[in-house]
Design an enzyme around this catalytic site. Structure first.
Site, mmCIF file in Angstrom:
data_model
loop_
_atom_site.group_PDB
_atom_site.id
_atom_site.type_symbol
_atom_site.label_atom_id
_atom_site.label_comp_id
_atom_site.label_asym_id
_atom_site.label_seq_id
_atom_site.Cartn_x
_atom_site.Cartn_y
_atom_site.Cartn_z
ATOM 1 N N GLU A 576 0.820 -1.204 0.000
ATOM 2 C CA GLU A 576 0.000 0.000 0.000
ATOM 3 C C GLU A 576 0.858 1.259 0.000
ATOM 4 O O GLU A 576 0.487 2.281 -0.589
ATOM 5 C CB GLU A 576 -0.962 -0.001 1.190
ATOM 6 C CG GLU A 576 -1.911 -1.185 1.243
ATOM 7 C CD GLU A 576 -2.698 -1.402 -0.037
ATOM 8 O OE1 GLU A 576 -2.898 -0.430 -0.805
ATOM 9 O OE2 GLU A 576 -3.115 -2.541 -0.290
ATOM 10 N N GLY A 711 -16.041 -2.982 -6.523
ATOM 11 C CA GLY A 711 -14.808 -2.208 -6.619
ATOM 12 C C GLY A 711 -14.524 -1.874 -8.064
ATOM 13 O O GLY A 711 -15.400 -1.938 -8.920
#
Length: 795
Positions: A576, A711
């Site tokens: 991330e 998503g």
């Protein structure tokens, strides 16, 4: 990036990544990727380069947000505080109904995450849309095919909606409540209506086309050309060219798709929360490590069992990953593993939370949308904004499947052999709830590594320190705590400032690391809060600085111990952070293609997956692997075992991702929602070629597959593998230069920063990659890193 995104065996969004499609900048959640490049090796040869007629991709935000009521907290030195403002002020309005104090309508420096409540959503969003509609009408009235008269006012409208809607979406993801859900559900159709109104604006569309056809086109900067091309393509995909009746139908479809995706995600969250198994007999949880027992007792205590303790219980098992995963890996009680596994793969597939009909409706509407736009299936719509074509994505998946299959077969034989050696009753009939358990025993015996015993060496503070030191070495930046500078949505959230070599702030980011199953959706993701932009700078500042947030769901601190991480959780944080780096270290000042905006979705995972490689680099790992109590560094022999175990079950893990990607493409290319086959029939057929043992008849993992139904990865899940080719090849540049040389690492890191991280969506991903690597990508490094060379015969 943003992203909700599974990498290997874990599911994210971000990842982001989120991370991008464009004018959908209003929609909440993405990360764009386009990938075109020939991948070559001695035994694989295929091209990922897009054909000349294929359209380029589109900027697509991630869930965003930004504003704050803490201007007074900003330091007066360094860059002007105004450089951090989220966006230009909105048109003035009369104060009424408390709108003057609504935090969603204020100017701000950082988002007032602590001030926004569900009660602010309805009036705030409606007033915002009213103002933006007025701004849009004025833009259409005065529009000219010039940057100041077209792109700059458009960016202000797009950004403000993205930022304000983004904060609402973000809070819904990390601080869910029934009141917030209800408010979002009520105003969402109005937001989508404005999004479509903007995306279908013919005056804006015609002005972009006029720029493209003008005599000055060739003199336009690359980034501006990309913006024009992306906006034209996005307008077409938003239905700008449709006739009135078709456009009306298209808009109905978009509204319904947004509503269904929201409901799908809510059902997954609610189904995950619904399962709770209270255990009072310690024999039932034999094998669970101390960290899992402590978490289970802590969960039980939070549910009203006040005297729960790790030693004496009671213990509560949930389907949240920090609880679920230790059961699958370590519980000796096979019936417990089976019960928890079955609950996990059947989430949201029955009763009021059944996502099956929602899946059918989503697929039917996506197909209808594709037909309205003149495409034969939804995958073609998706690929219009990516590097790949359907054929090339399928070709890549088959090459990797072929390379992985025999290795996965051998993985299964190895764990069967071990189970037989241990006289396990299930040795000759291993089922899905046995595989991870016996694989973990095999890994322990083969490499003498116990992941739970490694946890004390990976405390969150040490991991972050090591990660920040690595960023300093690679990219010449420093990262400092800035807690208190910006409001946060939970006390566990940390805030950081990123500075350049001259100690000037260049970006900020939030870190929300811990699992909170009662209010926070699962997975891990990165999203933008605000993007770098010269148009939205204030008070003479050259640019508005980028702000990001990273969200994980790792094991929280238990008692007086810090968060002790599994190695997988370490990889997740690095992943991330890679997304965040691309957002924060951009040098692109054109806001519509800065950072992760405008990067084709199948390339956006490059920096995130690239960063995971450093978890295995000796200096980096030793810098983060410090025992949280003694400070002792991870023993060298343990590091060598960890390195040796890197490719453990690589074939099986590769097939898992290929299964997800293959079912995604199958459902969006060949599946007929009105035909005789169900989505589960399709999944079983795909599983025959991507799983070495059949799925359970009742397996309904599709009902919790947020990535493609809630998503940004619909007909795009292959992007993880596509970008993994890019990321592995990018890391091989550091291997070629020499990982034992700090100077070589710094020089190569500087080049990586100036290209992959700095250029954003201002150039095509292939051009950017070639600028960094000096050639087009090859799949050989990926297969080598995963221990899958040479390519073996497929099933």
């Amino acid at each position: 990036m943003g992203r909700q995104s599974p990498t290997r065996a874990r599911l994210r969004p971000a990842r982001l990544f989120a991370i991008l499609i464009s004018l959908n900048m209003f929609m909440a959640s993405c990360v764009s990727v386009t990938r075109s490049l020939p991948l070559r090796s001695s035994s694989i040869r295929f091209s990922l380069a897009p054909k000349s007629h294929r359209p380029k991709s589109f900027p697509c935000p991630l869930w965003s947000s930004s504003f704050s009521l803490c201007l007074h907290r900003l330091p007066k030195s360094t860059t002007s505080a105004a450089a951090f403002f989220c966006s230009a002020p909105l048109s003035p309005m009369a104060a009424d109904d408390g709108l003057d104090s609504n935090p969603l309508l204020q100017d701000f420096v950082f988002p007032p995450f602590d001030a926004v409540e569900a009660k602010h959503v309805r009036p705030g969003i409606r007033e915002l849309l009213r103002r933006l509609e007025s701004d849009l009408v004025e833009l259409e009235r005065t529009v000219e095919p010039t940057w100041p008269k077209l792109v700059e006012p458009l960016e202000r409208i797009v950004d403000r909606l993205q930022v304000v809607w983004g904060i609402v979406n973000h809070l819904k993801a990390v601080k869910d409540s029934s009141e917030l859900r209800s408010a979002v559900e009520e105003v969402q159709p109005e937001k989508v209506k404005f999004h479509l109104r903007l995306g279908q604006s013919k005056p804006i569309y015609e002005a972009f086309k006029a720029i493209q056809n003008s005599s000055s086109w060739e003199t336009l900067a690359d980034a501006r050309k990309r913006i024009v091309e992306l906006q034209i393509k996005e307008a077409v995909l938003n239905g700008v060219a449709l006739k009135d009746e078709q456009r009306e139908k298209f808009n109905e479809v978009e509204q319904e798709l947004e509503k269904l995706s929201q409901k799908f995600s809510e059902n997954v969250l609610d189904a995950t929360k619904k399962f709770e198994k209270l255990i009072t007999d310690k024999k039932e949880i034999e094998g669970l490590p101390a960290t899992a027992l402590a978490l289970a007792a802590q969960t039980a205590a939070s549910k009203g069992h006040e005297n729960a303790s790790a030693e004496n219980g009671p213990w509560m098992i949930t389907l949240d990953v920090p609880s679920f995963q230790p059961v699958m890996l370590h519980a000796k009680n096979r019936s417990l593993r089976e019960e928890v596994y079955r609950a996990f793969v059947t989430r949201a597939s029955s009763g009021d939370l059944d996502n099956t009909p929602i899946i059918g409706q989503i697929l039917k509407l996506r197909l209808e949308k594709a037909k309205l736009l003149g495409y034969s299936n939804y995958a073609e719509v998706s690929m219009a904004m990516k590097m790949a074509t359907i054929d090339r994505a399928e070709e890549l998946l088959e090459k990797l499947r072929s390379a992985s299959w025999n290795h996965a077969i051998q993985d299964m034989e190895d764990i069967k052999t071990l189970a037989r050696g241990k006289d396990a009753a299930e040795a000759d009939e291993l089922n899905h709830w046995d595989i991870n358990f016996w694989s973990e025993r095999l890994r322990e015996s083969k490499y003498d590594i116990n992941e739970e015993e490694l946890r004390p060496y990976f405390s969150l503070p040490k991991v972050m320190d090591g990660l920040f030191n690595l960023a300093n070495k690679l990219f010449d930046i420093s990262i400092e705590p800035a807690d208190g500078l910006a409001p946060v949505w939970n006390n566990d959230v940390r805030f950081y400032c990123v500075k350049d070599s001259s100690n000037n702030p260049i970006a900020y980011f939030y870190l929300d690391p811990y699992s909170r199953p009662s209010e926070k959706r699962g997975g891990a993701w990165m999203d933008e809060v605000v993007a770098r932009s010269h148009v939205l700078a204030h008070d003479g500042a050259p640019v508005r600085l980028p702000v990001a947030h990273m969200v994980c769901n790792q094991t929280p601190p238990v008692g007086d111990k810090p968060s002790l991480m599994t190695f997988r959780e370490v990889e997740t944080v690095f992943h991330e952070f890679g997304h965040a780096l691309q957002h924060m270290l951009t040098k692109q000042d054109e806001g519509l293609v800065a950072g992760i905006r405008g990067i084709e979705w199948d390339a956006v995972e490059l920096p995130s997956q690239f960063m995971e490689n450093w978890c295995y680099q000796r200096d980096t790992l030793m810098s983060i692997a410090k025992h949280y109590e003694t400070g002792e560094t991870l023993p060298e022999e343990v590091y060598l075992k960890l390195l040796a175990a890197k490719t453990f079950r690589a074939g099986s893990l590769s097939l898992r991702q290929i299964r997800f990607a293959s079912i995604d493409l199958e459902l969006h290319t060949k599946y007929n929602p009105d035909g005789p086959e169900s989505v589960y029939d399709i999944d079983k057929r795909v599983a025959q070629r991507t799983q070495v043992i059949p799925s359970l008849p009742e397996d309904r993992f599709l009902c919790s597959f947020n990535h493609i139904f809630a998503g940004g990865y619909a007909a795009g899940y292959y992007s993880y593998k596509w970008a993994e080719v890019l990321s592995a090849d990018a890391f091989s540049a550091f291997e070629d230069a020499g990982l034992d040389s700090d100077m070589a690492i710094r020089e190569t890191g500087h080049r990586f920063r100036q290209t992959i991280l700095a250029l954003g969506g201002g150039k095509s991903p292939l051009e950017v990659f070639v600028e960094f690597r000096g050639r087009e990508p090859s799949p050989e490094p990926l297969l080598r890193h995963n221990g899958l060379l040479p390519i073996t015969a497929s099933a």
